[in-house]
Structures are given as structure tokens and as C-alpha cells.
Write an enzyme that holds these catalytic residues in place. Structure first.
Site: not given
Ligand code: DUR
Ligand code: ZN
Length: 159
Positions: A66, A75
Site C-alpha cells: 500500500a 526478479e
Molecule cells: O520486470 C519487472 C517489471 C515490473 N515488475 C513489477 C513491479 C510492480 O509490482 C509491477 C508494476 O511495475 O510490476 C516486476 O516485478 N518486474
Molecule cells: Zn525490477
């Protein structure tokens, strides 16, 4: 923008010396990891799977908060799990999202991947249809700063 399938080289599956079965498993786990994403704010599911040197696959997904800045990417989730479970050598990383063309790891994640993985390591990015684009870490993060650079500190001699 050409379809993702055209962005992929014919020999991508083999050129990184990966076992094709391991790559299939890695993709399946990255795709499945999206199911455990906690993303009630962005509704953007990301799954990640890391192939360790011994063939173990560690997964991660994005976990939001939040207080938006606190959330973490799939990753970095996978890497933190792997490192804290004792893995330090990695052969490949796969990331899966529900968009086409596929998303690629954000800058922060690229830097954390750089901390633990070789610049030659392939990063497979899967789109919503399951097609992928693959790039090495070095291609995604050129001229990067990493752990070896700190070893070159002159000041270290005086410590
Ligand atoms: O390569 C990526 C790009 C974005 N996000 C997540 C971060 C956030 O929770 C959501 C939107 O940005 O996606 C990832 O986990 N990996
Ligand atoms: Zn990232």
C-alpha cells in the site's frame, strides 16, 4: 515493431549451452509464478525463475505494498530467495509477464542480477503468448558497475 517471434534467433535455444528441457522447465515455472504475485495495485503480474548451477529452479513474483515504494519486483524476490537459500551460481533467468512484446527487468533488478550473475548469462523474457526475447545481462546492462570494481579501490591499500 515486428512480432516477438521474429525478434528471436533460430539458434537461441542452444546458443547458451542450456539443456532444452531445463529451459522448458524454467519457462513453465516463471509462467506459473505469476499466480502467486501480490499485485493489488498495478494488477501487473510478473513471474521469475532462476536456474542455479546445480539445476535447481528458484522462483519469485512481484510483491506490492500500500506504500507503493516498498513493493519489490519478481526478479529481486527470486534472487533474494535463492541467495538466502545458499545458491550463488546461476545459469539463466526467465521472466514472464502478460504483455506482448515482453517486459524486461527494470533497472534496479538488472543491477541486483549483476551482483550475482555473469554478464554472459541469458535472460529470457516471455510474453503473454509464451514467445520470448533473450538477451545477455551484459546486453541489458552495458558498461556496468559491479563487485569487482570495489576490489580496485586504491583506498583499500590503506585500510
Ligand atoms: O520486470 C519487472 C517489471 C515490473 N515488475 C513489477 C513491479 C510492480 O509490482 C509491477 C508494476 O511495475 O510490476 C516486476 O516485478 N518486474
Ligand atoms: Zn525490477
Amino acid at each position: 515493431m515486428p512480432p516477438v517471434s521474429l525478434l528471436r534467433n533460430k539458434d537461441d535455444d542452444t546458443k547458451f549451452g542450456l539443456d532444452p528441457n531445463a529451459l522448458v522447465g524454467l519457462k513453465e515455472k516463471a509462467v506459473a509464478a505469476k499466480d502467486v504475485a501480490y499485485c493489488p495495485y498495478s494488477y501487473f503480474r510478473v513471474g521469475c525463475a532462476l536456474l542455479t548451477e546445480d539445476g535447481t529452479i528458484i522462483v519469485g513474483a512481484n510483491v506490492e505494498c500500500a506504500s507503493y515504494n516498498v513493493g519489490t519486483c519478481a526478479e529481486r524476490c527470486a534472487l533474494a530467495k535463492a541467495v538466502t537459500e545458499g545458491y550463488s551460481k546461476f545459469k539463466a533467468l526467465a521472466v514472464s509477464t502478460d504483455i506482448t512484446p515482453p517486459a524486461s527487468p527494470c533497472g534496479m533488478c538488472r543491477q541486483l542480477i549483476r551482483e550475482f550473475c555473469p554478464l554472459t548469462m541469458p535472460i529470457f523474457m516471455y510474453d503473454k503468448e509464451g514467445s520470448y526475447v533473450v538477451k545477455t545481462l551484459g546486453e541489458l546492462l552495458p558498461m556496468s558497475f559491479g563487485p569487482d570494481d570495489l576490489k580496485r579501490r586504491e583506498a583499500r591499500k590503506e585500510l
